[in-house]
Design a protein around this motif. Structure first.
Motif, PDB file in Angstrom:
ATOM      1  N   THR A   1     -10.233 -21.282  65.785  1.00  0.00           N
ATOM      2  CA  THR A   1     -11.154 -20.291  64.809  1.00  0.00           C
ATOM      3  C   THR A   1     -12.412 -20.316  65.111  1.00  0.00           C
ATOM      4  O   THR A   1     -12.977 -21.531  64.730  1.00  0.00           O
ATOM      5  CB  THR A   1     -10.506 -20.476  63.498  1.00  0.00           C
ATOM      6  OG1 THR A   1      -9.262 -20.608  63.287  1.00  0.00           O
ATOM      7  CG2 THR A   1     -11.214 -19.660  62.406  1.00  0.00           C
ATOM      8  N   PRO A   2     -13.373 -19.424  65.178  1.00  0.00           N
ATOM      9  CA  PRO A   2     -14.590 -19.300  65.312  1.00  0.00           C
ATOM     10  C   PRO A   2     -15.314 -19.862  63.929  1.00  0.00           C
ATOM     11  O   PRO A   2     -14.668 -19.274  62.685  1.00  0.00           O
ATOM     12  CB  PRO A   2     -15.233 -18.029  65.549  1.00  0.00           C
ATOM     13  CG  PRO A   2     -13.934 -17.189  66.098  1.00  0.00           C
ATOM     14  CD  PRO A   2     -12.492 -18.112  65.806  1.00  0.00           C
ATOM     15  N   GLY A   3     -16.317 -20.444  63.946  1.00  0.00           N
ATOM     16  CA  GLY A   3     -16.639 -21.062  62.739  1.00  0.00           C
ATOM     17  C   GLY A   3     -16.269 -22.451  62.148  1.00  0.00           C
ATOM     18  O   GLY A   3     -16.830 -22.841  61.132  1.00  0.00           O
ATOM     19  N   LEU A   4     -15.009 -22.548  62.722  1.00  0.00           N
ATOM     20  CA  LEU A   4     -14.329 -23.910  62.037  1.00  0.00           C
ATOM     21  C   LEU A   4     -13.788 -24.692  63.277  1.00  0.00           C
ATOM     22  O   LEU A   4     -14.394 -25.758  63.680  1.00  0.00           O
ATOM     23  CB  LEU A   4     -13.120 -23.648  61.529  1.00  0.00           C
ATOM     24  CG  LEU A   4     -13.478 -22.674  59.928  1.00  0.00           C
ATOM     25  CD1 LEU A   4     -11.983 -22.024  59.431  1.00  0.00           C
ATOM     26  CD2 LEU A   4     -14.012 -23.428  59.094  1.00  0.00           C
ATOM     27  N   GLY A   5     -12.827 -24.191  63.959  1.00  0.00           N
ATOM     28  CA  GLY A   5     -12.228 -25.218  65.128  1.00  0.00           C
ATOM     29  C   GLY A   5     -13.168 -25.112  66.495  1.00  0.00           C
ATOM     30  O   GLY A   5     -12.888 -26.137  67.160  1.00  0.00           O
TER      31      GLY A   5
END
Length: 210
Positions: free
Chosen positions: A128-132
């Motif tokens: 996930t962009p911004g997380l993982g």
């Protein structure tokens, strides 16, 4: 000849010319693309394994071995072998974390002869962009935390995220991704520890074209 026949011949001729141009373009660009891919591979190898450690043609010295329980997938994974004056000094292992948040995470794990991680880079992921996606070096320097780490006997529990009692940071709101990467790197080191002889004596499957 009626108009329909003429139009059909024109379309056929156009299709033949277009197909020919596409084929010529592919023939011309294929070597360039291959060269770019080889250079990108070499850059990634040199980013994880210090070029001063070895003197062989690293990207053209490899074994392809299947070890799904260690390297994350049933297909063969590529293991690049580093040598200094003919002696093994380390490897760069293509491995997979199968349990990322959004699927598999492909990575390159470089390990020196003393079982120390020299570097890790992510090759492909769907996190996930911004997380993982913080596993990517262009997003954060988290992946650099593996550099210099050694898997010591009796201290295996340190190879986990801090939430699980280990030494590696997790991401706020995204523990699954770093947990999967840490686990995959750990397994890569364990595989190397247990299979060094097989890795370095296996037939070379990346020989440079003559």
């Amino acid at each position: 000849m009626n108009n329909m026949s003429k139009n059909g011949l024109i379309l056929a001729a156009f299709a033949i010319v277009s197909t020919g141009l596409i084929s010529i373009t592919q023939l011309v660009t294929a070597p360039v693309i291959q060269q770019q891919q080889q250079q990108q591979l070499l850059n990634t190898l040199n980013a994880t394994l210090d070029p001063q450690l070895y003197d062989n043609d690293l990207q053209h010295d490899c074994a392809k071995l299947a070890a799904p329980e260690w390297l994350g997938q049933t297909e063969e994974q590529i293991i690049f072998r580093a040598r200094k004056q003919g002696q093994p000094v380390g490897v760069a292992i293509e491995t997979t974390a199968p349990d990322g948040y959004n699927g598999s995470i492909d990575m390159l794990v470089s390990i020196t002869e003393d079982n120390k991680v020299n570097g890790v880079r992510i090759l492909k992921h769907n996190e996930t962009p911004g997380l993982g996606d913080k596993i990517e070096l262009r997003i954060s320097d988290w992946i650099l935390s593996f550099s210099g780490k050694k898997l010591e006997k009796g201290l295996e529990q340190q190879w986990a995220v801090k939430k699980d009692g280990g030494q590696f940071d997790q991401f706020t709101g995204a523990t699954i991704t770093p947990r999967a990467v840490v686990k995959a790197v750990k397994k890569s080191v364990q595989y190397y520890q247990q299979n060094q002889q097989q890795i370095f004596t296996a037939i070379n499957q990346c020989e440079k074209p003559s």
